[in-house]
Scaffold this motif. Structure first.
Motif, short mmCIF file in Angstrom:
data_model
loop_
_atom_site.label_atom_id
_atom_site.label_comp_id
_atom_site.label_asym_id
_atom_site.label_seq_id
_atom_site.Cartn_x
_atom_site.Cartn_y
_atom_site.Cartn_z
N GLY A 50 0.36 -1.16 -0.60
CA GLY A 50 -0.10 -0.39 0.23
C GLY A 50 0.47 1.24 -0.07
O GLY A 50 0.38 2.67 -0.16
N ALA A 51 1.93 1.30 0.55
CA ALA A 51 3.12 2.46 0.31
C ALA A 51 3.04 2.39 -1.01
O ALA A 51 3.32 2.05 -1.74
N GLY A 52 3.49 3.94 -0.93
CA GLY A 52 3.59 4.33 -2.26
C GLY A 52 5.37 4.65 -2.89
O GLY A 52 5.98 4.26 -1.98
N THR A 53 5.73 5.16 -3.79
CA THR A 53 7.11 5.00 -3.69
C THR A 53 7.23 5.65 -5.29
O THR A 53 7.26 6.77 -5.89
N VAL A 54 8.90 7.13 -4.96
CA VAL A 54 8.74 7.56 -6.32
C VAL A 54 10.39 6.68 -6.85
O VAL A 54 11.61 6.44 -6.04
N ARG A 55 10.85 7.64 -8.03
CA ARG A 55 11.94 7.07 -8.44
C ARG A 55 13.06 8.37 -8.84
O ARG A 55 11.89 9.20 -9.20
N LEU A 56 13.71 8.24 -8.09
CA LEU A 56 14.67 9.15 -8.69
C LEU A 56 16.08 9.00 -9.31
O LEU A 56 16.33 7.83 -9.18
N TYR A 57 15.87 9.93 -10.12
CA TYR A 57 17.64 9.76 -11.43
C TYR A 57 18.65 10.41 -10.49
O TYR A 57 18.99 11.43 -10.60
N PHE A 58 19.57 9.58 -10.56
CA PHE A 58 20.84 9.63 -10.02
C PHE A 58 21.78 9.51 -10.95
O PHE A 58 21.91 8.66 -11.93
N ALA A 59 23.34 10.18 -10.52
CA ALA A 59 24.33 10.11 -11.51
C ALA A 59 24.94 8.92 -11.05
O ALA A 59 25.71 8.79 -11.01
N GLY A 60 25.19 7.76 -12.00
CA GLY A 60 26.27 7.05 -11.89
C GLY A 60 27.44 6.48 -12.72
O GLY A 60 27.47 7.52 -13.63
N PRO A 61 28.83 5.40 -12.39
CA PRO A 61 28.99 5.39 -13.29
C PRO A 61 29.08 5.59 -15.01
O PRO A 61 30.05 5.93 -15.27
N TYR A 62 28.50 4.62 -15.27
CA TYR A 62 28.00 4.45 -16.38
C TYR A 62 26.69 5.22 -17.17
O TYR A 62 25.62 4.77 -17.88
N GLY A 63 26.22 6.47 -15.77
CA GLY A 63 25.34 7.53 -16.56
C GLY A 63 24.11 7.60 -15.49
O GLY A 63 24.73 6.55 -14.19
N PRO A 64 22.57 7.96 -16.22
CA PRO A 64 21.83 7.85 -15.04
C PRO A 64 21.20 6.86 -14.37
O PRO A 64 22.05 5.90 -15.38
N ARG A 65 21.35 6.79 -12.69
CA ARG A 65 21.25 5.39 -12.89
C ARG A 65 20.03 5.93 -11.79
O ARG A 65 19.55 6.39 -11.30
N PRO A 66 18.38 4.70 -11.99
CA PRO A 66 17.82 4.94 -11.20
C PRO A 66 17.37 4.69 -9.85
O PRO A 66 17.67 3.33 -9.91
N VAL A 67 16.72 5.53 -8.62
CA VAL A 67 16.29 4.46 -7.67
C VAL A 67 15.17 5.08 -6.99
O VAL A 67 14.68 6.15 -7.14
#
Length: 187
Positions: A50-67
Motif C-alpha cells: 500500500g505504500a507509495g514509491t518515487v523514482r529518482l535519477y542519480f548519476a552513476g559511473p555509467y550514466g543516469p541510474r534510477p533509485v
C-alpha cells in the motif's frame, strides 16, 4: 577348453551409468556460506504493497541510474525534485551514485504540472553549460516518473525545461528516454 561367451554391454545402459556417476561425484565445487555481492535488487515494487514509491535519477559511473524510494503517498514532480536536490542517501552514495544537479538550484527550482506535462524552471542556463546533460537527464526523468496528471507512461510525459529562472515561451521540451537519458521532443 570351454569358451564362455559374455554378452555385449548395452550402450544406453553404459551411458546412463556414466551420467549417474558424474551426478554423484558433483562438479568439484565445495559448499560455501553467504557471499557478499553488492546492494540488494531495487526498482521493482512488491505487489499489494500500500505504500507509495518515487523514482529518482542519480548519476552513476555509467550514466543516469534510477533509485526507488518508499514514500507515504505518490509524490508530485516538485516533491520528487526536492528529494533529488537533497542528493543521494548514504547507502546510495556507497553504491557510487552522485548528483550533477548544482546545489544552488535548491529552493529556486520549481515544477508545475498540466495534463501529461511538467514545466521545470531552473535557475541556471542549460544553453551555457551551467547544467550539464546528466543533470538535465536527472531532472527530466525524476519529474516524468513522479505523479503527473494524465496517467501517461513516463516516457510519454513532456518535461519542459525553462532556464535562467524564467518561465519562457520557448522551453526545451524533453522526455525520459531509454536508460534514463533525456531526449528532445521533435516536431
Amino acid at each position: 577348453m570351454t569358451s564362455r561367451h559374455f554378452p555385449r554391454p548395452n550402450r544406453a545402459a553404459l551411458a546412463l551409468t556414466v551420467l549417474l556417476a558424474a551426478g554423484v561425484t558433483g562438479c568439484g565445487i565445495g559448499t560455501t556460506g553467504p557471499v557478499r555481492a553488492g546492494a540488494p535488487a531495487s526498482g521493482v515494487q512488491r505487489p499489494g504493497d500500500g505504500a507509495g514509491t518515487v523514482r529518482l535519477y542519480f548519476a552513476g559511473p555509467y550514466g543516469p541510474r534510477p533509485v526507488t524510494r518508499r514514500t507515504d503517498a505518490a509524490l508530485a514532480p516538485q516533491q520528487a525534485l526536492d528529494l533529488l536536490l537533497d542528493g543521494p542517501t548514504r547507502a546510495e552514495r556507497e553504491r557510487g551514485l552522485t548528483t550533477h544537479v548544482a546545489s544552488g538550484a535548491a529552493g529556486r527550482l520549481t515544477a508545475t504540472t498540466s495534463d501529461g506535462a511538467v514545466d521545470v524552471v531552473v535557475p541556471l542556463r542549460v544553453s551555457a553549460g551551467e547544467l550539464d546533460v546528466t543533470a538535465v537527464s536527472q531532472l527530466v526523468c525524476t519529474a516524468a516518473h513522479a505523479d503527473v496528471p494524465g496517467d501517461l507512461p513516463a516516457d510519454e510525459v513532456d518535461v519542459r525545461i525553462h532556464e535562467n529562472g524564467i518561465r519562457s515561451a520557448r522551453p526545451w521540451t524533453l522526455r525520459c528516454g531509454a536508460g534514463g537519458n533525456a531526449t528532445p521532443v521533435t516536431g
